[in-house]
Design a protein around this motif. Structure first.
Motif, PDB file in Angstrom:
ATOM      1  N   TRP A   7      -2.696  10.102 -19.988  1.00 35.18           N
ATOM      2  CA  TRP A   7      -2.826  10.638 -18.642  1.00 35.18           C
ATOM      3  C   TRP A   7      -2.433   9.586 -17.611  1.00 35.18           C
ATOM      4  N   ARG A   8      -2.924   8.359 -17.791  1.00 34.66           N
ATOM      5  CA  ARG A   8      -2.590   7.286 -16.853  1.00 34.66           C
ATOM      6  C   ARG A   8      -1.099   6.964 -16.890  1.00 34.66           C
ATOM      7  N   THR A   9      -0.531   6.944 -18.092  1.00 35.14           N
ATOM      8  CA  THR A   9       0.890   6.632 -18.228  1.00 35.14           C
ATOM      9  C   THR A   9       1.760   7.676 -17.553  1.00 35.14           C
ATOM     10  N   ARG A  10       1.380   8.949 -17.718  1.00 38.27           N
ATOM     11  CA  ARG A  10       2.146  10.024 -17.086  1.00 38.27           C
ATOM     12  C   ARG A  10       2.123   9.903 -15.569  1.00 38.27           C
ATOM     13  N   LEU A  11       0.982   9.540 -15.019  1.00 31.57           N
ATOM     14  CA  LEU A  11       0.895   9.353 -13.577  1.00 31.57           C
ATOM     15  C   LEU A  11       1.746   8.175 -13.121  1.00 31.57           C
ATOM     16  N   GLU A  12       1.718   7.089 -13.875  1.00 33.60           N
ATOM     17  CA  GLU A  12       2.490   5.898 -13.503  1.00 33.60           C
ATOM     18  C   GLU A  12       3.987   6.167 -13.519  1.00 33.60           C
ATOM     19  N   ARG A  13       4.419   7.067 -14.401  1.00 31.21           N
ATOM     20  CA  ARG A  13       5.846   7.379 -14.493  1.00 31.21           C
ATOM     21  C   ARG A  13       6.298   8.369 -13.421  1.00 31.21           C
ATOM     22  N   SER A  14       5.363   8.986 -12.748  1.00 36.24           N
ATOM     23  CA  SER A  14       5.693   9.987 -11.733  1.00 36.24           C
ATOM     24  C   SER A  14       5.785   9.352 -10.355  1.00 36.24           C
ATOM     25  N   ALA A  15       6.504  10.017  -9.468  1.00 34.80           N
ATOM     26  CA  ALA A  15       6.466   9.651  -8.057  1.00 34.80           C
ATOM     27  C   ALA A  15       5.155  10.223  -7.517  1.00 34.80           C
ATOM     28  N   LEU A  16       4.161   9.363  -7.334  1.00 28.10           N
ATOM     29  CA  LEU A  16       2.783   9.792  -7.131  1.00 28.10           C
ATOM     30  C   LEU A  16       2.310   9.584  -5.693  1.00 28.10           C
ATOM     31  N   ALA A  17       1.647  10.620  -5.171  1.00 26.20           N
ATOM     32  CA  ALA A  17       0.995  10.516  -3.863  1.00 26.20           C
ATOM     33  C   ALA A  17      -0.474  10.858  -4.030  1.00 26.20           C
ATOM     34  N   ARG A  18      -1.337   9.983  -3.571  1.00 20.23           N
ATOM     35  CA  ARG A  18      -2.784  10.230  -3.614  1.00 20.23           C
ATOM     36  C   ARG A  18      -3.250  10.665  -2.231  1.00 20.23           C
ATOM     37  N   LEU A  19      -3.949  11.781  -2.170  1.00 21.43           N
ATOM     38  CA  LEU A  19      -4.464  12.292  -0.901  1.00 21.43           C
ATOM     39  C   LEU A  19      -5.905  11.839  -0.729  1.00 21.43           C
ATOM     40  N   THR A  20      -6.248  11.413   0.482  1.00 18.48           N
ATOM     41  CA  THR A  20      -7.623  11.000   0.755  1.00 18.48           C
ATOM     42  C   THR A  20      -7.998  11.395   2.178  1.00 18.48           C
ATOM     43  N   PRO A  21      -9.241  11.809   2.394  1.00 16.70           N
ATOM     44  CA  PRO A  21      -9.669  12.150   3.755  1.00 16.70           C
ATOM     45  C   PRO A  21     -10.010  10.922   4.593  1.00 16.70           C
ATOM     46  N   PHE A  22     -10.065   9.765   3.947  1.00 17.07           N
ATOM     47  CA  PHE A  22     -10.494   8.555   4.659  1.00 17.07           C
ATOM     48  C   PHE A  22      -9.306   7.832   5.277  1.00 17.07           C
ATOM     49  N   ALA A  23      -9.570   7.077   6.301  1.00 14.41           N
ATOM     50  CA  ALA A  23      -8.532   6.269   6.934  1.00 14.41           C
ATOM     51  C   ALA A  23      -8.173   5.097   6.029  1.00 14.41           C
ATOM     52  N   ALA A  24      -6.928   4.707   6.069  1.00 20.24           N
ATOM     53  CA  ALA A  24      -6.480   3.591   5.243  1.00 20.24           C
ATOM     54  C   ALA A  24      -6.980   2.274   5.825  1.00 20.24           C
ATOM     55  N   PRO A  25      -7.479   1.376   4.979  1.00 24.58           N
ATOM     56  CA  PRO A  25      -7.894   0.056   5.478  1.00 24.58           C
ATOM     57  C   PRO A  25      -6.718  -0.680   6.100  1.00 24.58           C
ATOM     58  N   GLU A  26      -6.986  -1.507   7.093  1.00 20.99           N
ATOM     59  CA  GLU A  26      -5.928  -2.254   7.755  1.00 20.99           C
ATOM     60  C   GLU A  26      -5.218  -3.158   6.759  1.00 20.99           C
ATOM     61  N   GLY A  27      -3.900  -3.213   6.888  1.00 18.87           N
ATOM     62  CA  GLY A  27      -3.116  -4.068   6.024  1.00 18.87           C
ATOM     63  C   GLY A  27      -2.784  -3.460   4.672  1.00 18.87           C
ATOM     64  N   THR A  28      -3.188  -2.216   4.427  1.00 22.30           N
ATOM     65  CA  THR A  28      -2.891  -1.580   3.148  1.00 22.30           C
ATOM     66  C   THR A  28      -1.427  -1.193   3.091  1.00 22.30           C
ATOM     67  N   SER A  29      -0.763  -1.562   2.000  1.00 25.12           N
ATOM     68  CA  SER A  29       0.647  -1.228   1.840  1.00 25.12           C
ATOM     69  C   SER A  29       0.796   0.124   1.159  1.00 25.12           C
ATOM     70  N   ASP A  30       1.993   0.686   1.238  1.00 23.80           N
ATOM     71  CA  ASP A  30       2.311   1.967   0.613  1.00 23.80           C
ATOM     72  C   ASP A  30       1.320   3.054   1.017  1.00 23.80           C
TER      73      ASP A  30
END
Length: 429
Positions: A358-381
């Motif tokens: 399961w982890r390998t399949r995700l790593e091979r995909s163009a992956l976007a993670r959705l989150t309701p929280f704001a991104a911490p400052e300085g977070t890349s990608d």
């Protein structure tokens, strides 16, 4: 009246998320409040469909969204239907049965799964964006091979030479139920030179009218009144089940069953039923034995970006732990059995993805993670969507004599003055 709002200047297309979705480099879409996911996924699908590279074709499915459960998938499907009616939405649900159950998944769910798999297997490209919605439980389960599903569909059109006996045989082999009268998806009935059938994915059943070996007419009809609604120019059929009972699949099952569990006893009703070409309750849980190999849903989505709903990865971990627990319970029951034919479970990795796969399949995909929280400052990608929960008017509704409609009008005016886009959705039971 809960709502969500996005800044007027916000546009995923302007931020070019499609250019940032690459295999091995997951992107986080942050600040997606509950209710805004439909807007975000729609923009993402349009951006991908527009093409990341002018020299390459966009994938047939613009985005695949893995939801936590069936309820969340239904909510997102409704949201996309409202906010983005131009985007085609396909749904791939999970079985409504527990791992290693003694019952089969509902026929309508199996039909929906096969309809979606058949369309994924056959579609090579699209003029417009399309989104696949699925769940954690569904994506973790292995599915029939893509090449086989693409070949199992059947097309019919008036004027074709198509023996009625061949249609009936195809329906029997592919999980349709013969009944006196067609009432629900998966039923078919035969009367003289007429075959009535309710194919998966169709709103109404259809009537095939034969003259000898020639198919003369295809008509849709109302199952209650049996009256014709319209004539159809063509009909595409997909299997109702994820395996066929043919001499080849029965042989595969018998060989695989003996290899996995040893010689079957006369009390083994599953083995005896399959050997005689009969369907048995719960036999889908031995799906790997009916195929030479199985694919995963990822194999049906080459080049398609994958979006994970919040908590989807935690739900996947819990699901895999549940599968392991149910498997061990079945193994323990065999050791404690004093007679009869106990349930013989296949190892989890035969029917489900393992945690590392399961982890390998995700790593091979163009992956976007959705989150309701704001991104911490300085977070890349990370792309900050900037959505937030709208005013729900709880105070106004609970205040005696307050006019909620005036409060809504005032709130909308304030948002527009601030340069915000406003979307108002109304519904009733």
């Amino acid at each position: 009246m809960p709502s969500s709002s996005l800044p007027k200047s916000h546009s995923l297309l302007a931020k070019s998320p499609a250019e940032r979705l690459q295999s091995g480099r997951p992107v986080t879409l942050a600040g997606i409040t509950d209710g805004a996911a439909g807007l975000v996924i729609a923009d993402l699908a349009r951006a991908v469909a527009a093409g990341k590279d002018p020299n390459k074709n966009a994938p047939a499915i613009s985005a695949a969204v893995v939801c936590r459960d069936g309820g969340r998938m239904a909510m997102l499907s409704r949201a996309l239907g409202f906010f983005a009616p131009d985007i085609e939405v396909l749904e791939f649900p999970a079985w409504d049965a527990l791992p290693y159950d003694r019952v089969s998944p509902h026929a309508a769910i199996s039909a929906q799964r096969m309809m979606t798999l058949a369309r994924l297997a056959r579609v090579q490209g699209r003029e417009h964006p399309a989104v696949l919605l699925t769940t954690v439980n569904a994506v973790l389960q292995r599915v029939p091979p893509r090449d086989l599903v693409g070949k199992q569909s059947l097309s019919a059109a008036p004027g074709n030479m198509l023996p009625m006996s061949g249609i009936i045989q195809w329906l029997d082999l592919n999980g349709f139920n013969r009944t006196p009268t067609v009432r629900e998806a998966g039923d078919y009935a035969v009367r003289g030179g007429i075959v009535d059938l309710f194919a998966p994915g169709m709103g109404d059943p259809v009537r095939l009218d034969f003259f000898g070996d020639t198919l003369e007419l295809i008509r849709s009809f109302d199952p209650e009144t049996q009256r014709t609604n319209a004539e159809l120019r063509a009909l595409d059929l997909v299997p109702m089940a994820e395996f066929q009972l043919t001499s080849d699949t029965i042989r595969l099952f018998r060989t695989g069953y003996v290899a996995a569990f040893g010689a079957a006893s006369p009390e083994d009703v599953l083995y005896e039923a399959v050997s005689e070409g009969r369907r048995h309750a719960g036999m889908e849980h031995w799906l790997p034995l009916f195929h030479k190999s199985l694919d995963t849903l990822f194999d049906y989505l080459p080049g398609t970006p994958v979006a994970l709903e919040p908590l989807a990865e935690e739900a996947a971990h819990e699901r895999l732990a549940q599968i392991a627990d149910y498997f061990q319970a079945r193994k323990d029951a065999i050791e404690q059995s004093s007679g009869g034919a106990p349930y013989k479970p296949l190892p989890p990795d035969r029917l489900y993805l393992a945690e590392n796969e399961w982890r390998t399949r995700l790593e091979r995909s163009a992956l976007a993670r959705l989150t309701p929280f704001a991104a911490p400052e300085g977070t890349s990608d990370t792309i900050e969507i900037g959505a937030h929960a709208g005013h729900n008017f709880t105070a106004e509704r609970s205040t005696p004599g307050a006019n909620v409609f005036e409060a809504v009008t005032k709130h909308v005016g304030a948002l527009q003055t601030a340069g915000k886009r406003v979307v108002i959705a109304l519904w009733s039971e």
